[in-house]
Design a protein around this motif. Sequence first.
Motif, mmCIF file in Angstrom:
data_model
loop_
_atom_site.group_PDB
_atom_site.id
_atom_site.type_symbol
_atom_site.label_atom_id
_atom_site.label_comp_id
_atom_site.label_asym_id
_atom_site.label_seq_id
_atom_site.Cartn_x
_atom_site.Cartn_y
_atom_site.Cartn_z
ATOM 1 N N MET A 67 0.914 -1.495 -0.181
ATOM 2 C CA MET A 67 0.007 0.084 0.101
ATOM 3 C C MET A 67 0.851 1.408 -0.048
ATOM 4 O O MET A 67 2.086 1.186 0.481
ATOM 5 N N SER A 68 0.224 2.350 -0.394
ATOM 6 C CA SER A 68 1.057 3.578 -0.252
ATOM 7 C C SER A 68 0.115 4.564 0.462
ATOM 8 O O SER A 68 -1.070 4.539 0.671
ATOM 9 N N PHE A 69 0.762 5.597 1.045
ATOM 10 C CA PHE A 69 0.229 6.666 1.999
ATOM 11 C C PHE A 69 0.716 7.797 1.227
ATOM 12 O O PHE A 69 1.653 8.468 1.565
ATOM 13 N N ARG A 70 -0.272 8.236 0.350
ATOM 14 C CA ARG A 70 0.286 9.504 -0.235
ATOM 15 C C ARG A 70 -0.058 10.736 0.363
ATOM 16 O O ARG A 70 -0.734 10.896 1.693
ATOM 17 N N MET B 177 2.872 13.268 -3.329
ATOM 18 C CA MET B 177 3.817 12.422 -3.459
ATOM 19 C C MET B 177 3.152 11.076 -3.410
ATOM 20 O O MET B 177 2.441 10.547 -2.310
ATOM 21 N N ASN B 178 3.533 10.215 -4.438
ATOM 22 C CA ASN B 178 3.001 9.052 -4.540
ATOM 23 C C ASN B 178 3.940 7.981 -3.820
ATOM 24 O O ASN B 178 4.332 6.929 -4.247
ATOM 25 N N CYS B 179 4.024 8.391 -2.540
ATOM 26 C CA CYS B 179 4.794 7.472 -1.563
ATOM 27 C C CYS B 179 4.542 8.101 -0.186
ATOM 28 O O CYS B 179 3.766 9.391 0.058
ATOM 29 N N PRO B 180 5.028 7.535 0.753
ATOM 30 C CA PRO B 180 5.831 6.156 0.731
ATOM 31 C C PRO B 180 4.941 4.839 0.567
ATOM 32 O O PRO B 180 3.753 4.909 0.788
ATOM 33 N N GLU B 181 5.651 4.140 -0.062
ATOM 34 C CA GLU B 181 5.038 2.672 -0.360
ATOM 35 C C GLU B 181 5.654 1.977 0.975
ATOM 36 O O GLU B 181 6.572 1.778 1.332
ATOM 37 N N LEU B 182 4.463 1.483 1.578
ATOM 38 C CA LEU B 182 4.731 0.770 2.782
ATOM 39 C C LEU B 182 5.372 -0.847 2.584
ATOM 40 O O LEU B 182 4.993 -1.378 1.666
ATOM 41 N N ALA C 140 8.993 24.686 0.978
ATOM 42 C CA ALA C 140 7.950 23.826 0.571
ATOM 43 C C ALA C 140 7.314 23.296 2.346
ATOM 44 O O ALA C 140 7.995 23.811 3.160
ATOM 45 N N TYR C 141 6.438 22.653 2.318
ATOM 46 C CA TYR C 141 5.853 22.343 3.604
ATOM 47 C C TYR C 141 4.879 21.035 3.429
ATOM 48 O O TYR C 141 4.256 20.922 2.335
ATOM 49 N N LEU C 142 4.612 20.181 4.521
ATOM 50 C CA LEU C 142 3.641 19.271 4.338
ATOM 51 C C LEU C 142 2.305 19.858 4.328
ATOM 52 O O LEU C 142 1.898 20.652 5.436
ATOM 53 N N ALA C 143 1.567 19.707 3.557
ATOM 54 C CA ALA C 143 0.286 20.273 3.088
ATOM 55 C C ALA C 143 -0.951 19.532 3.525
ATOM 56 O O ALA C 143 -2.114 20.156 4.463
ATOM 57 N N LYS C 144 -0.888 18.143 3.203
ATOM 58 C CA LYS C 144 -2.041 17.417 3.447
ATOM 59 C C LYS C 144 -1.644 15.880 3.441
ATOM 60 O O LYS C 144 -1.043 15.613 2.490
ATOM 61 N N GLU C 145 -2.244 14.886 4.238
ATOM 62 C CA GLU C 145 -2.175 13.745 4.451
ATOM 63 C C GLU C 145 -3.338 13.178 3.567
ATOM 64 O O GLU C 145 -4.495 13.582 3.724
ATOM 65 N N ALA C 146 -3.181 12.032 2.699
ATOM 66 C CA ALA C 146 -4.374 11.147 2.193
ATOM 67 C C ALA C 146 -5.280 10.842 3.660
ATOM 68 O O ALA C 146 -4.676 10.680 4.531
ATOM 69 N N ALA D 176 -4.653 1.130 -1.328
ATOM 70 C CA ALA D 176 -4.603 -0.270 -1.617
ATOM 71 C C ALA D 176 -4.639 -0.506 -2.868
ATOM 72 O O ALA D 176 -5.444 -0.304 -3.751
ATOM 73 N N ARG D 177 -3.676 -1.144 -3.473
ATOM 74 C CA ARG D 177 -3.718 -1.703 -4.848
ATOM 75 C C ARG D 177 -4.266 -2.811 -5.228
ATOM 76 O O ARG D 177 -5.069 -2.985 -6.242
ATOM 77 N N GLU D 178 -4.624 -3.797 -4.226
ATOM 78 C CA GLU D 178 -5.243 -4.932 -4.077
ATOM 79 C C GLU D 178 -5.476 -5.603 -2.919
ATOM 80 O O GLU D 178 -4.761 -5.347 -1.785
ATOM 81 N N SER D 179 -6.845 -6.122 -2.573
ATOM 82 C CA SER D 179 -7.135 -6.739 -1.281
ATOM 83 C C SER D 179 -7.703 -7.690 -1.577
ATOM 84 O O SER D 179 -7.269 -8.994 -1.993
ATOM 85 N N TRP D 180 -9.139 -8.014 -1.584
ATOM 86 C CA TRP D 180 -9.916 -9.109 -2.022
ATOM 87 C C TRP D 180 -10.063 -9.078 -3.560
ATOM 88 O O TRP D 180 -10.622 -8.009 -4.065
ATOM 89 N N ARG D 181 -10.321 -10.246 -4.120
ATOM 90 C CA ARG D 181 -10.936 -10.350 -5.329
ATOM 91 C C ARG D 181 -12.095 -11.417 -5.384
ATOM 92 O O ARG D 181 -11.446 -12.619 -4.790
ATOM 93 N N ILE D 182 -12.939 -11.225 -6.050
ATOM 94 C CA ILE D 182 -13.993 -12.258 -6.081
ATOM 95 C C ILE D 182 -13.673 -13.588 -6.994
ATOM 96 O O ILE D 182 -12.951 -13.271 -7.923
#
Length: 445
Positions: free
Chosen positions: A178-181, A261-266, A306-312, A317-323
Amino acid sequence: MPLLYEADVCVLGGGPSGVAAAVSAGKKGAEALLVEKGITLGGLQTMGNVIPCMTTWAPNSDTSFVTDLKKHLEKYGIDYDDHNEKSEVGIWTNPEALSYIYDEMCLEANVEVLYNTTFVDVLKKGHSITHLIVQTIDGLKAIKAKTFIDCSGDAILARTAGVPSEHGFEKTGKNQPMSFRFEMGGIDLDKVYQYVTVELGDDFCPTKPPHYEFAEARHRTRQYVLEKFMVDGIASGELTEEDAEYMQAFAIVGKPGTISMNCPELPLQYSASDPLSYSRGVMAGRQMIHRISQYFIKHMPGFEKAYLAKEASMLGARESWRIKGKYYLVEDDYHNQSRFKDAVARTAWFIDAHGEKVSEKLPKGAYYEIPYRSLVANEISNLIMAGRCISASFILQASMRIQLTCMSIGEAAGVAAAWGIQNNIAANDIKWEEIPASHRSYVSK
């Protein structure tokens, strides 16, 4: 149990596929209700800060919902397209504009949106769902509908109703990481471009402001120019190995001086399908965000103010459950460019399974299709699934999970739901290819 609402079609989950499903059902004459646990539509696009919609790479893949969304973005001054054929981004946007646009699209289609409402359970009669039980600000309530569409991402409605499912890679059981943008503001984007692209010669993404992207990923076959920049942070003790493993950033069109920022990747130890692990991942990710943002402020030209403006407000989640539905898409469908008479969408986005496999791209102009049978299961007659949780293997899902494809899948789910109700056909008995071509959102060529 008090009955809160009765609709023709009830859609659970207001992400890209859920909005497309509800709007499409509404436009086809069905009374549609969209149930969302937050107070913003768009899911990962808005609450998850996933700013770019990556291109499908498939020719003529835009279905009517995608076309309509682009028109709305243009209406509000968002230049969605960077007009660069080599860029992997199909739409550039910003979350505030998109959340407003999605509200507007729902209003135009007479879709009722139920915000701040959490799924709890289902009531069934035989092989059909009769009601959803939801938690609202006024307590537990029931929602009655003729057809239900699961766009939750996690297939929570389908799994609760008894549809078989799986999660993670079949060989290891692990989900994609997962990522936390997060967003950073106060950036001199031209200065960043001058340093990264001009001085360092980074050619990873052929973009320039205001449509600008830069990235780094360690332990890959290609050597990224910015890898040394991140590794230096490990050497100085300002970053950890996990912080530097993957870094990507996208300019937010319409928000000058701001980057998503498309990171960090956990790390893979944090699972998208385990509640405790997910929550621990949030805390670990927040620590990573603060280390990465401070490191950029101190060391990256253009980030001096620069400054940290906002957390997601949700993890990516790129994938969790699939039917496991009537048709199970597999990797061979990608490589063989499979076609189906009941196809509802096409895509050619490469197999992008973080942590497991990133495959070669299909030839230019090539694509594979996604069949309606991957959206339905034998076990429940009036349920359709849409988005990243449809019936597919871990590796194939890594290709079809992108936003534009999920929108087209959701659109087909809404079209099918309305058609089935109007013609008294159970959702899992619908033959997509028998719906008049003028009524379908996608017709296989």
